[in-house]
Design a protein around this motif. Sequence first.
Motif, PDB file in Angstrom:
ATOM      1  N   ILE A   1       0.740  -1.292  -0.042  1.00 34.09           N
ATOM      2  CA  ILE A   1      -0.050   0.200  -0.005  1.00 34.09           C
ATOM      3  C   ILE A   1       0.774   1.346   0.049  1.00 34.09           C
ATOM      4  CG2 ILE A   1      -1.957  -1.073   1.060  1.00 34.09           C
ATOM      5  CD1 ILE A   1      -1.271   0.163   3.800  1.00 34.09           C
ATOM      6  N   ILE A   2       0.253   2.349  -0.457  1.00 35.67           N
ATOM      7  CA  ILE A   2       0.805   3.723  -0.524  1.00 35.67           C
ATOM      8  C   ILE A   2      -0.062   4.590   0.483  1.00 35.67           C
ATOM      9  CG2 ILE A   2       1.644   5.700  -1.638  1.00 35.67           C
ATOM     10  CD1 ILE A   2       2.081   3.836  -4.033  1.00 35.67           C
ATOM     11  N   ILE A   3       0.503   4.909   1.310  1.00 37.40           N
ATOM     12  CA  ILE A   3      -0.580   6.077   2.347  1.00 37.40           C
ATOM     13  C   ILE A   3      -0.341   7.425   2.239  1.00 37.40           C
ATOM     14  CG2 ILE A   3      -1.142   6.427   4.841  1.00 37.40           C
ATOM     15  CD1 ILE A   3      -0.552   3.409   5.484  1.00 37.40           C
TER      16      ILE A   3
ATOM     17  N   LYS B   1       3.024  14.032   4.157  1.00 35.43           N
ATOM     18  CA  LYS B   1       3.725  12.607   4.501  1.00 35.43           C
ATOM     19  C   LYS B   1       3.195  11.599   3.447  1.00 35.43           C
ATOM     20  CE  LYS B   1       3.905  13.695   9.250  1.00 35.43           C
ATOM     21  NZ  LYS B   1       5.411  13.833   9.510  1.00 35.43           N
ATOM     22  N   VAL B   2       4.208  10.909   3.144  1.00 31.94           N
ATOM     23  CA  VAL B   2       3.853   9.536   2.122  1.00 31.94           C
ATOM     24  C   VAL B   2       4.530   8.479   2.718  1.00 31.94           C
ATOM     25  CG1 VAL B   2       4.132   8.719  -0.048  1.00 31.94           C
ATOM     26  CG2 VAL B   2       3.576  10.923   0.200  1.00 31.94           C
ATOM     27  N   ILE B   3       3.946   7.361   3.104  1.00 30.06           N
ATOM     28  CA  ILE B   3       4.388   6.156   3.388  1.00 30.06           C
ATOM     29  C   ILE B   3       4.229   5.125   2.009  1.00 30.06           C
ATOM     30  CG2 ILE B   3       4.397   4.212   5.111  1.00 30.06           C
ATOM     31  CD1 ILE B   3       3.023   6.246   7.041  1.00 30.06           C
ATOM     32  N   ASP B   4       5.373   4.713   1.590  1.00 30.80           N
ATOM     33  CA  ASP B   4       5.318   4.269   0.379  1.00 30.80           C
ATOM     34  C   ASP B   4       5.859   2.532   0.429  1.00 30.80           C
ATOM     35  OD1 ASP B   4       5.203   2.594  -2.105  1.00 30.80           O
ATOM     36  OD2 ASP B   4       6.094   4.140  -3.048  1.00 30.80           O
ATOM     37  N   GLY B   5       4.896   1.440   0.895  1.00 26.94           N
ATOM     38  CA  GLY B   5       5.218   0.026   1.075  1.00 26.94           C
ATOM     39  C   GLY B   5       4.789  -0.773  -0.130  1.00 26.94           C
ATOM     40  N   SER B   6       4.912  -0.158  -1.220  1.00 27.22           N
ATOM     41  CA  SER B   6       4.371  -1.043  -2.295  1.00 27.22           C
ATOM     42  C   SER B   6       5.247  -1.881  -3.092  1.00 27.22           C
ATOM     43  CB  SER B   6       3.836   0.056  -3.509  1.00 27.22           C
ATOM     44  OG  SER B   6       4.756   0.784  -4.205  1.00 27.22           O
ATOM     45  N   ALA B   7       5.044  -2.887  -3.476  1.00 28.33           N
ATOM     46  CA  ALA B   7       5.666  -4.016  -4.060  1.00 28.33           C
ATOM     47  C   ALA B   7       6.462  -3.240  -5.401  1.00 28.33           C
ATOM     48  CB  ALA B   7       5.099  -5.261  -4.663  1.00 28.33           C
ATOM     49  N   ARG B   8       5.861  -2.301  -6.135  1.00 27.55           N
ATOM     50  CA  ARG B   8       6.527  -1.811  -7.057  1.00 27.55           C
ATOM     51  C   ARG B   8       7.767  -0.910  -6.693  1.00 27.55           C
ATOM     52  NH1 ARG B   8       2.728   2.073 -10.561  1.00 27.55           N
ATOM     53  NH2 ARG B   8       3.167   3.165  -8.598  1.00 27.55           N
ATOM     54  N   THR B   9       7.673  -0.288  -5.589  1.00 26.34           N
ATOM     55  CA  THR B   9       8.877   0.662  -5.244  1.00 26.34           C
ATOM     56  C   THR B   9       9.740  -0.175  -4.592  1.00 26.34           C
ATOM     57  OG1 THR B   9       7.203   2.413  -4.714  1.00 26.34           O
ATOM     58  CG2 THR B   9       9.314   2.522  -3.719  1.00 26.34           C
TER      59      THR B   9
END
Length: 78
Positions: free
Chosen positions: A53-55, A60-68
């Motif tokens: 997910i991306i929040i 503020k941005v929390i990027d926990g995506s597999a793509r990143t």
Amino acid sequence: MRAEAEKSIDVVVTSAFDLDEAQKQKISAAMKKRMGRDIRLSCKTDRELLGGIIIRAGDKVIDGSARTKLSELATALA
């Protein structure tokens, strides 16, 4: 300014798959604890993320995506 006065914040969650209510509640509770504000949660789906997910909460941005994560790995291996 209204959100600031009300001690609330808009949070947008983008995920690869639809989130169920339990997942939304867990994210909302974690963000409330982290931000110290009431959370107005909205969710979007983007299949291109592959997973995770991306929040986005304000600036503020929390990027926990597999793509990143895969992109970071490719950069590290190059």
